[in-house]
Design a protein around this motif. Structure first.
Motif, PDB file in Angstrom:
ATOM      1  N   ASN A  41      41.454 -72.987 -21.664  1.00 53.74           N
ATOM      2  CA  ASN A  41      42.560 -73.635 -20.960  1.00 53.74           C
ATOM      3  C   ASN A  41      42.079 -74.903 -20.261  1.00 53.74           C
ATOM      4  N   PRO A  42      42.985 -75.721 -19.768  1.00 56.43           N
ATOM      5  CA  PRO A  42      42.592 -77.002 -19.161  1.00 56.43           C
ATOM      6  C   PRO A  42      41.853 -76.873 -17.827  1.00 56.43           C
ATOM      7  N   GLU A  90      54.107 -77.213 -24.979  1.00 55.23           N
ATOM      8  CA  GLU A  90      54.779 -76.511 -23.879  1.00 55.23           C
ATOM      9  C   GLU A  90      55.157 -77.569 -22.845  1.00 55.23           C
ATOM     10  N   ARG A  91      56.421 -77.654 -22.529  1.00 63.18           N
ATOM     11  CA  ARG A  91      56.908 -78.613 -21.537  1.00 63.18           C
ATOM     12  C   ARG A  91      57.465 -77.819 -20.358  1.00 63.18           C
ATOM     13  N   ALA A 102      57.023 -80.560  -7.406  1.00 58.60           N
ATOM     14  CA  ALA A 102      56.791 -80.116  -8.775  1.00 58.60           C
ATOM     15  C   ALA A 102      56.531 -81.329  -9.658  1.00 58.60           C
ATOM     16  N   SER A 103      55.640 -81.171 -10.606  1.00 62.75           N
ATOM     17  CA  SER A 103      55.299 -82.241 -11.542  1.00 62.75           C
ATOM     18  C   SER A 103      55.586 -81.798 -12.968  1.00 62.75           C
ATOM     19  N   PRO A 104      55.929 -82.754 -13.826  1.00 63.65           N
ATOM     20  CA  PRO A 104      56.083 -82.399 -15.236  1.00 63.65           C
ATOM     21  C   PRO A 104      54.700 -82.173 -15.850  1.00 63.65           C
ATOM     22  N   VAL A 105      54.610 -81.181 -16.705  1.00 64.64           N
ATOM     23  CA  VAL A 105      53.359 -80.865 -17.394  1.00 64.64           C
ATOM     24  C   VAL A 105      53.687 -80.635 -18.864  1.00 64.64           C
ATOM     25  N   SER A 106      52.911 -81.256 -19.726  1.00 64.70           N
ATOM     26  CA  SER A 106      53.038 -81.042 -21.166  1.00 64.70           C
ATOM     27  C   SER A 106      51.679 -80.670 -21.718  1.00 64.70           C
ATOM     28  N   PRO A 129      46.029 -81.244 -22.422  1.00 67.26           N
ATOM     29  CA  PRO A 129      47.138 -82.155 -22.114  1.00 67.26           C
ATOM     30  C   PRO A 129      47.333 -83.277 -23.129  1.00 67.26           C
ATOM     31  N   ILE A 130      46.737 -83.198 -24.292  1.00 68.47           N
ATOM     32  CA  ILE A 130      46.865 -84.267 -25.277  1.00 68.47           C
ATOM     33  C   ILE A 130      48.136 -84.039 -26.097  1.00 68.47           C
ATOM     34  N   THR A 131      49.158 -84.815 -25.824  1.00 67.63           N
ATOM     35  CA  THR A 131      50.431 -84.660 -26.536  1.00 67.63           C
ATOM     36  C   THR A 131      50.875 -85.958 -27.208  1.00 67.63           C
ATOM     37  N   GLY A 132      50.038 -86.979 -27.152  1.00 64.95           N
ATOM     38  CA  GLY A 132      50.360 -88.254 -27.784  1.00 64.95           C
ATOM     39  C   GLY A 132      49.089 -88.988 -28.148  1.00 64.95           C
TER      40      GLY A 132
END
Length: 142
Positions: A41-42, A90-91, A102-106, A129-132
């Motif tokens: 996990n991260p 997962e968003r 709260a923060s957005p997490v992808s 966290p690599i989504t792009g």
């Protein structure tokens, strides 16, 4: 995918909803108890074996609260009679560590399922966290 596997994946997504609120128990119940179970996990280095995986899940969940799962975006999935994987994003939104907001997490997540005594369990989960796209220099250690 087999119906029983689809049910386990649905349970897994529901369990992740509890996880991002700080409750690791539903996710822990879905992991294999075999010695070769792994988690990357991260929040730290890979965990190997049921005791390390459980400890890593507890540590990660203890840093999360008031989470809300927004969506799971399927990228790929494949299953045989005894082994399956899903790759998805997962968003969600959640408070992390001492954050007041709260923060957005992808996360980009690969989960591998295997059969333990005929029952589907998670045998490996890797999330980052690599989504792009990222520049090549992003892999250089600093």
């Amino acid at each position: 995918m087999a119906t029983d596997l689809e049910q386990v994946i649905e349970q897994y997504q529901q369990a992740l909803g509890a996880f991002i609120k700080g409750d690791a128990e539903p996710v822990k119940r879905l992991f294999s108890r075999r010695d070769n179970v792994t988690l990357a996990n991260p929040f730290g280095p890979p965990a190997v074996g049921p005791n390390q995986v459980e400890a890593a899940l507890n540590r990660a969940a203890s840093q999360l609260r008031e989470g809300e799962a927004l969506r799971f975006e399927s990228i790929s999935e494949f299953a045989t009679a005894d082994l399956a994987y899903v790759l998805h994003f997962e968003r969600c939104r959640m408070k992390i560590a001492g954050a007041l907001e709260a923060s957005p997490v992808s996360l980009r997540v690969t989960t591998i399922f295997g059969r333990d005594d005929g029952k589907w369990t998670i045998v490996h989960r890797q999330a980052d966290p690599i989504t792009g796209p990222r520049p090549p220099e992003s892999i250089v250690e600093r």
